[in-house]
Design a protein around this motif. Structure first.
Motif, short mmCIF file in Angstrom:
data_model
loop_
_atom_site.label_atom_id
_atom_site.label_comp_id
_atom_site.label_asym_id
_atom_site.label_seq_id
_atom_site.Cartn_x
_atom_site.Cartn_y
_atom_site.Cartn_z
N ALA A 240 -6.67 -38.20 40.34
CA ALA A 240 -6.53 -36.83 40.82
C ALA A 240 -7.24 -35.86 39.88
CB ALA A 240 -5.04 -36.49 40.88
N PRO A 241 -7.74 -34.74 40.41
CA PRO A 241 -8.37 -33.79 39.49
C PRO A 241 -7.33 -33.25 38.51
CG PRO A 241 -8.09 -32.81 41.68
CD PRO A 241 -7.69 -34.24 41.78
N PRO A 242 -7.74 -33.01 37.27
CA PRO A 242 -6.78 -32.47 36.32
C PRO A 242 -6.36 -31.07 36.74
CG PRO A 242 -9.01 -32.51 35.41
CD PRO A 242 -9.08 -33.19 36.73
N ALA A 243 -5.18 -30.67 36.28
CA ALA A 243 -4.65 -29.37 36.67
C ALA A 243 -5.61 -28.27 36.26
CB ALA A 243 -3.28 -29.17 36.01
N ASP A 244 -6.23 -28.42 35.11
CA ASP A 244 -7.13 -27.39 34.60
C ASP A 244 -8.40 -28.06 34.08
OD1 ASP A 244 -8.45 -25.36 33.36
OD2 ASP A 244 -6.93 -25.03 31.81
N LEU A 245 -9.50 -27.78 34.74
CA LEU A 245 -10.77 -28.42 34.35
C LEU A 245 -11.28 -27.93 33.00
CD1 LEU A 245 -12.76 -28.50 37.72
CD2 LEU A 245 -11.79 -30.45 36.51
N ASN A 246 -10.72 -26.84 32.51
CA ASN A 246 -11.19 -26.32 31.21
C ASN A 246 -10.55 -27.05 30.03
OD1 ASN A 246 -12.79 -24.28 32.41
ND2 ASN A 246 -10.90 -23.15 32.85
N THR A 247 -9.44 -27.73 30.30
CA THR A 247 -8.75 -28.44 29.22
C THR A 247 -9.54 -29.68 28.82
OG1 THR A 247 -6.67 -27.72 30.18
CG2 THR A 247 -6.55 -29.48 28.54
N LEU A 248 -9.74 -29.85 27.54
CA LEU A 248 -10.48 -31.02 27.05
C LEU A 248 -9.48 -32.05 26.56
CD1 LEU A 248 -13.12 -28.96 25.04
CD2 LEU A 248 -13.53 -30.15 27.21
N ASP A 249 -9.52 -33.24 27.13
CA ASP A 249 -8.60 -34.30 26.70
C ASP A 249 -9.06 -34.84 25.34
OD1 ASP A 249 -7.10 -36.54 26.27
OD2 ASP A 249 -7.44 -37.43 28.25
N ALA B 106 -12.97 -21.86 38.95
CA ALA B 106 -13.28 -22.27 40.33
C ALA B 106 -12.53 -23.56 40.67
CB ALA B 106 -14.79 -22.46 40.47
N GLU B 107 -12.37 -23.79 41.97
CA GLU B 107 -11.69 -25.01 42.43
C GLU B 107 -12.48 -26.25 42.01
OE1 GLU B 107 -8.94 -24.84 43.74
OE2 GLU B 107 -8.79 -22.79 44.51
N PRO B 108 -11.78 -27.36 41.80
CA PRO B 108 -12.51 -28.60 41.47
C PRO B 108 -13.28 -29.14 42.67
CG PRO B 108 -10.12 -28.95 41.39
CD PRO B 108 -10.33 -27.54 41.80
N MET B 109 -14.44 -29.69 42.41
CA MET B 109 -15.17 -30.39 43.48
C MET B 109 -15.46 -31.81 42.99
SD MET B 109 -19.08 -29.04 43.12
CE MET B 109 -19.98 -29.13 41.56
N LEU B 110 -15.46 -32.74 43.93
CA LEU B 110 -15.78 -34.12 43.58
C LEU B 110 -17.29 -34.22 43.38
CD1 LEU B 110 -14.91 -37.03 43.15
CD2 LEU B 110 -15.19 -37.40 45.60
N ALA B 111 -17.68 -34.63 42.18
CA ALA B 111 -19.09 -34.64 41.84
C ALA B 111 -19.53 -36.02 41.39
CB ALA B 111 -19.36 -33.64 40.72
N ARG B 112 -20.84 -36.25 41.53
CA ARG B 112 -21.46 -37.43 40.93
C ARG B 112 -22.60 -36.88 40.07
NH1 ARG B 112 -22.25 -42.60 44.47
NH2 ARG B 112 -20.06 -42.69 43.85
N VAL B 113 -22.57 -37.21 38.79
CA VAL B 113 -23.61 -36.71 37.89
C VAL B 113 -24.72 -37.75 37.83
CG1 VAL B 113 -24.13 -35.94 35.55
CG2 VAL B 113 -21.90 -35.43 36.56
N ALA C 153 -16.40 -37.68 39.31
CA ALA C 153 -15.70 -36.80 38.39
C ALA C 153 -15.51 -35.46 39.06
CB ALA C 153 -16.50 -36.64 37.11
N PHE C 154 -14.54 -34.72 38.62
CA PHE C 154 -14.33 -33.38 39.15
C PHE C 154 -14.95 -32.36 38.22
CE2 PHE C 154 -11.20 -35.89 41.33
CZ PHE C 154 -11.26 -35.37 42.62
N LEU C 155 -15.74 -31.47 38.83
CA LEU C 155 -16.35 -30.36 38.10
C LEU C 155 -16.03 -29.09 38.87
CD1 LEU C 155 -19.80 -31.96 37.15
CD2 LEU C 155 -18.12 -31.03 35.52
N PRO C 156 -16.09 -27.94 38.22
CA PRO C 156 -15.80 -26.70 38.95
C PRO C 156 -16.83 -26.45 40.05
CG PRO C 156 -16.17 -26.28 36.59
CD PRO C 156 -16.36 -27.73 36.80
N SER C 157 -16.37 -25.94 41.19
CA SER C 157 -17.24 -25.81 42.36
C SER C 157 -18.24 -24.66 42.22
CB SER C 157 -16.41 -25.64 43.63
OG SER C 157 -15.48 -24.60 43.43
N ASP C 158 -18.14 -23.86 41.14
CA ASP C 158 -19.17 -22.83 40.93
C ASP C 158 -20.28 -23.31 39.99
OD1 ASP C 158 -17.78 -22.89 38.55
OD2 ASP C 158 -17.53 -20.72 38.39
N LEU C 159 -20.31 -24.61 39.75
CA LEU C 159 -21.35 -25.17 38.87
C LEU C 159 -22.73 -24.80 39.40
CD1 LEU C 159 -21.28 -27.18 36.35
CD2 LEU C 159 -22.07 -28.90 37.96
N ALA C 160 -23.64 -24.45 38.50
CA ALA C 160 -24.95 -23.95 38.95
C ALA C 160 -26.04 -24.40 38.00
CB ALA C 160 -24.90 -22.43 39.01
#
Ligand SMILES: *Cc1c(COP(=O)(O)O)cnc(C)c1O
Length: 463
Positions: free
Chosen positions: A23-32, A379-386, A401-408
């Motif tokens: 599942a996407p983490p609650a907060d994408l800004n948090t670094l594990d 921004a909301e998480p989006m399912l991404a492939r890097v 992986a989940f990345l923020p949907s405003d990634l640019a």
């Protein structure tokens, strides 16, 4: 490992496609903290910093892609292994995970030894001042020239991998008037719980001499007869990215069994046993590696118990962690070039590197994590492939992986835990230039392996 947890919350499709993600983490800004180098944090502006340096200035100063290595973390991990095993054991860092002169100096200063497996690695180690007697030379097909240089320079041990090599090393040592300290690498028939291509102690593979059928005992018999060799012990390496200690337990049991056979047959108790490397690290939040002191305690207890049962003196133990020391200490910093959403599937995020700087995903189906690091995002998480920039659809860095949907384009992303087997396995595929290794420490950054240039490429092309 395939998980199919279907997270609640924002996503591209009603049902997410098959993949490796949780599942996407609650907060994408948090670094594990588990997957990032020790000094990594986000500053007040949301920019990731490491060793007191923020990634935006690292990218400005050194360009992208770049491997960013946390020196304090490397030294801390090396020291933790050294301390955990104490004075009655030796820790050999496996140079193939990542080797440079800076790393060799740190290892030397922190009291570790070094494994090399080619003339190139040996030359790097010696040129950075590692005392030869603290170097072990590995490999299943060392050339005559490599063996000669190893013996001449006085390496502490050569790990013998075949019957031919036993004779070859003995002859070379004798011709140089030396008696070379050696170990014999055996395969103990243990398949470590890991990806098939990186498991190395089941019998059907190229390394080592099988214990099964008495082959290893025969190898010992021959080595003991040759004047050029001083047999100091038995070596076993059962695989890579291992979390479960039971494989080591079986390996130690079988190696000690061989030591007992040797004692009974030849009246010699070999003084050393090397259990190899292969200890796992956290690539994603799902991985739970053990601490060096837990590993040291477990391995020492296993060997001691087995030796007591066999009425043998407990030999000196050595271990060879590579990934477990350098893996977590570095991340790869990339710039996002394109962001391509595919309806109902996922968003492809192209970065300015790829399989030439990290082949592990393509090679082993390895899992990695990734984060937006040049800013925070709500921004909301989006399912991404890097993915990388190579002409290959398998050019994937992070599968799911989940990345923020405003990634640019222009954003910086970082893939943690790329210290091991990334720069050391890097290629020039598509004539892409291999990235630099930048070391950060106490607010300063410095290049220890520079970025390749087009001149470097053309210098080899002499046609
Ligand atoms: C690769 C290797 C290691 C290091 O493995 P890690 O998974 O990096 O710990 C140690 N010893 C031998 C003989 C190896 O081949």
């Amino acid at each position: 490992m395939s998980r199919s947890a279907h997270p609640a919350g924002p996503r591209h499709a009603d049902v997410l496609p098959e993949g490796h993600y949780s599942a996407p983490p609650a907060d994408l800004n948090t670094l594990d903290a588990k997957v990032w180098a020790q000094t990594v944090t986000r500053n007040a502006d949301g920019v990731l910093t490491v060793g007191g340096v923020d990634v935006v200035s690292l990218a400005e100063q050194h360009g992208t892609p770049a491997y960013i290595l946390d020196e304090a973390d490397f030294r801390g991990r090396a020291r933790a292994w050294r301390t955990a095993f104490g004075k009655d054991a030796d820790v050999f860092y496996a140079g193939k995970a990542f080797l440079s002169r800076a790393v060799v100096r740190w290892l030397h200063e922190e009291g570790l030894n070094l494994d090399v497996c080619s003339g190139g690695e040996l030359a790097t180690a010696l040129s950075a001042g590692m005392p030869a007697d603290r170097i072990a030379f590995h490999g299943n097909n060392k050339s005559t020239e490599e063996i000669r240089r190893a013996v001449e320079s006085g390496v502490g041990r050569i790990v013998l991998d075949s019957f031919q090599e036993i004779v070859r090393v003995a002859h070379i040592a004798q011709s140089l008037g030396r008696r070379q300290r050696v170990q014999i690498r055996v395969t103990v028939g243990v398949e470590a719980h890991t990806h098939e291509f990186i498991a190395t102690a089941h019998e059907d593979q190229k390394f080592g001499i099988p214990l099964a059928g008495g082959q290893a005992a025969e190898a010992v018999r021959r080595a003991l007869q040759l004047d050029g060799l001083e047999l100091i012990g038995i070596h076993s390496h059962i695989g890579s990215q291992i979390f479960d200690m039971s494989g080591f337990e079986v390996a130690a049991h079988r190696v000690v069994g061989l030591l007992k056979v040797i004692r009974d047959e030849h009246g010699v108790e070999l003084p050393e046993i090397d259990l190899g490397g292969g200890l796992g690290i956290a690539y994603t939040s799902d991985d739970d590696p053990r601490e060096p002191h837990e590993i040291a305690k477990a391995l020492t207890e296993i060997v001691t118990r087995e030796c007591e049962a066999a009425r043998l003196r407990t030999p000196r133990i050595s271990v060879e962690p590579g990934r477990a020391i350098v893996g977590p200490t570095a991340f790869t910093l990339y710039e996002v070039g394109t962001v391509k959403p595919l309806d109902g599937l996922r968003t492809y995020v192209s970065v300015d590197g790829g399989m030439s700087d990290n082949i592990r995903t393509a090679l082993y189906d390895a899992e990695y994590s990734v984060a937006l690091v040049s800013r925070a995002s709500d921004a909301e998480p989006m399912l991404a492939r890097v993915v990388g920039k190579h002409c290959e659809s398998g050019d994937i860095v992070v599968k799911d992986a989940f990345l923020p949907s405003d990634l640019a384009p222009g954003d910086l992303v970082a893939v943690p835990a790329t210290g091991a087997y990334c720069r050391s396995m890097a290629s020039n595929y598509n004539h892409v230039l291999r990235p630099p290794v930048v070391v950060v420490r106490e607010g300063e950054s410095r290049v220890v392996v520079r970025r390749e240039t087009e001149e470097d490429l053309l210098r080899l092309d002499v046609g």
